[in-house]
Design a protein around this motif. Sequence first.
Motif, PDB file in Angstrom:
ATOM      1  N   THR A   1     -23.628  33.799 -12.926  1.00 38.85           N
ATOM      2  CA  THR A   1     -23.522  33.390 -11.527  1.00 38.85           C
ATOM      3  C   THR A   1     -23.845  31.902 -11.401  1.00 38.85           C
ATOM      4  OG1 THR A   1     -25.847  33.959 -11.083  1.00 38.85           O
ATOM      5  CG2 THR A   1     -24.226  35.715 -10.804  1.00 38.85           C
ATOM      6  N   ASN A   2     -23.719  31.405 -10.184  1.00 35.52           N
ATOM      7  CA  ASN A   2     -24.027  29.981  -9.951  1.00 35.52           C
ATOM      8  C   ASN A   2     -25.476  29.682 -10.296  1.00 35.52           C
ATOM      9  OD1 ASN A   2     -21.600  29.101  -8.437  1.00 35.52           O
ATOM     10  ND2 ASN A   2     -22.230  30.832  -7.176  1.00 35.52           N
ATOM     11  N   VAL A   3     -25.685  28.608 -11.019  1.00 36.14           N
ATOM     12  CA  VAL A   3     -27.060  28.190 -11.281  1.00 36.14           C
ATOM     13  C   VAL A   3     -27.399  27.117 -10.251  1.00 36.14           C
ATOM     14  CG1 VAL A   3     -28.651  27.204 -12.968  1.00 36.14           C
ATOM     15  CG2 VAL A   3     -26.782  28.683 -13.739  1.00 36.14           C
ATOM     16  N   PRO A   4     -28.381  27.388  -9.380  1.00 36.44           N
ATOM     17  CA  PRO A   4     -28.697  26.410  -8.337  1.00 36.44           C
ATOM     18  C   PRO A   4     -29.181  25.087  -8.918  1.00 36.44           C
ATOM     19  CG  PRO A   4     -30.061  28.402  -8.117  1.00 36.44           C
ATOM     20  CD  PRO A   4     -29.198  28.594  -9.318  1.00 36.44           C
ATOM     21  N   ASP A   5     -28.943  24.019  -8.171  1.00 34.90           N
ATOM     22  CA  ASP A   5     -29.320  22.676  -8.648  1.00 34.90           C
ATOM     23  C   ASP A   5     -30.796  22.611  -9.030  1.00 34.90           C
ATOM     24  OD1 ASP A   5     -26.754  21.981  -8.163  1.00 34.90           O
ATOM     25  OD2 ASP A   5     -27.153  20.863  -6.305  1.00 34.90           O
ATOM     26  N   ARG A   6     -31.624  23.282  -8.248  1.00 39.61           N
ATOM     27  CA  ARG A   6     -33.073  23.258  -8.535  1.00 39.61           C
ATOM     28  C   ARG A   6     -33.354  23.770  -9.939  1.00 39.61           C
ATOM     29  NH1 ARG A   6     -36.959  26.030  -4.078  1.00 39.61           N
ATOM     30  NH2 ARG A   6     -38.440  26.138  -5.811  1.00 39.61           N
ATOM     31  N   ILE A   7     -32.628  24.813 -10.313  1.00 35.66           N
ATOM     32  CA  ILE A   7     -32.854  25.390 -11.648  1.00 35.66           C
ATOM     33  C   ILE A   7     -32.255  24.487 -12.721  1.00 35.66           C
ATOM     34  CG2 ILE A   7     -32.305  27.357 -13.146  1.00 35.66           C
ATOM     35  CD1 ILE A   7     -32.732  29.197 -10.777  1.00 35.66           C
ATOM     36  N   LEU A   8     -31.088  23.922 -12.434  1.00 29.57           N
ATOM     37  CA  LEU A   8     -30.495  22.990 -13.409  1.00 29.57           C
ATOM     38  C   LEU A   8     -31.461  21.842 -13.685  1.00 29.57           C
ATOM     39  CD1 LEU A   8     -26.786  22.770 -12.168  1.00 29.57           C
ATOM     40  CD2 LEU A   8     -27.626  23.905 -14.241  1.00 29.57           C
ATOM     41  N   ARG A   9     -32.057  21.338 -12.608  1.00 38.70           N
ATOM     42  CA  ARG A   9     -33.000  20.211 -12.793  1.00 38.70           C
ATOM     43  C   ARG A   9     -34.233  20.663 -13.579  1.00 38.70           C
ATOM     44  NH1 ARG A   9     -31.256  18.698  -7.581  1.00 38.70           N
ATOM     45  NH2 ARG A   9     -32.953  19.854  -6.616  1.00 38.70           N
TER      46      ARG A   9
END
Length: 400
Positions: A18-26
């Motif tokens: 699923t989409n990985v939110p930007d917060r998690i990517l960071r």
Amino acid sequence: MAGARRPGRNFLFVPGPTNVPDRILRAMHVPMEDHRSPDFPSLTIPLFEEMKKVFQTKEGQVVIFPSSGTGAWESALTNTRSPGDKLLAPRFGQFSHLWIELARRHGLQVVVQEEEWGTGADPDRIEEALRADKAHEIKGILVVHNETATGVTSDVAAVRRAIDAAGHPALLYVDGVSSIGSIDFRFDEWGVDLAITGSQKGMMLPAGLGILCASPKALAQMEAAKCTRAYFNLADHINANAGGYFPYTPALPLLYGLRESLAMMFEEGLENVFARHRYLASGTRAAVDAWGLSLCAKEPKWQSDTVSAIMVPNGFNGADVIERAYRRYNLALGAGLSEVAGKLFRIGHLGDLNELMLLGAISGAEMSMRDVGIQVEPGSGVAAAQEYFRNAYGAADQRL
Ligand code: PLP
């Protein structure tokens, strides 16, 4: 539209990853560090505790493998069973099928209860089989909580009641790969013995973590279990994890991602996460009704809140809809697998998702269906979902 560049976002609507939110990517964007340092446990120990809240367990032991969900399937079985042990498993979709096949590869005997695809585990049949097993030869029951291939959720609490009604000691093994963290899952209350999930669905992470939770009753069977296990040996993990370490190099960025994912889930509130999934699923189902199509799930009680498997009318191929959506609209829809190949397409509605994102997918599915000749009314699914979302908004989240 020539050219390799595809402007704008890819709309990822497969039911995992699923989409990985930007917060998690960071959060995952970290330099590597020594996983044997004295500081490392301050990252890891809370992860096990927080993950227990997602499983809704106080008693369970959580283990995190660098693997996908399939590794956790294997670990659950090999750590608690011996070759030749008998298992009971309802089969009603590609993932229940694959788990059965994996068990067989490990020399386990699986008594399969065939259920129509589009339905799920039948607690009455399970109870009947367990009552007939007077010698208690059946050592475990494998249930896929949410069959991702057909968009069907089974009633795990009812399976537990069936086991108890039969007075049978078999362990309850549950695959929660596409439910845990999205659909209410109660490890302790439902008397689950081994539950497994993966990082790439409700947990909003990339694939790469296989997460398992084991009950004290399951752990007590480890010593006697003779199936071969090495990489997925639970005891190695439990021993190392006690000090906050792992028996081999952990997938460090994913652990930072998991910390962020858990923080996000608890900020939203688990109850709200579940309610949001139900609400988004209901909007999708409103679109399917408006298109005049049906779900693979045969009755409302089977409908999944994380994935809708939408039957295409006779004479059409779901793969054409998926191909069109991908090539023309940059929208990734889920394919029909095995028995339902070509008969349906799937919209995953789990993880980090809101109404307008989902309306994009519904719109793309609608356009793609029309492009391949399926005569759904233009705008009908989008309008139905919009109206559902407008009217049901407050009900989905008590804070609104
Ligand atoms: N079980 C279910 C219900 C799944 O949906 C999947 C994957 O989609 C799996 C198991 C296998 O997990 P993985 O692909 O992470 O190994």
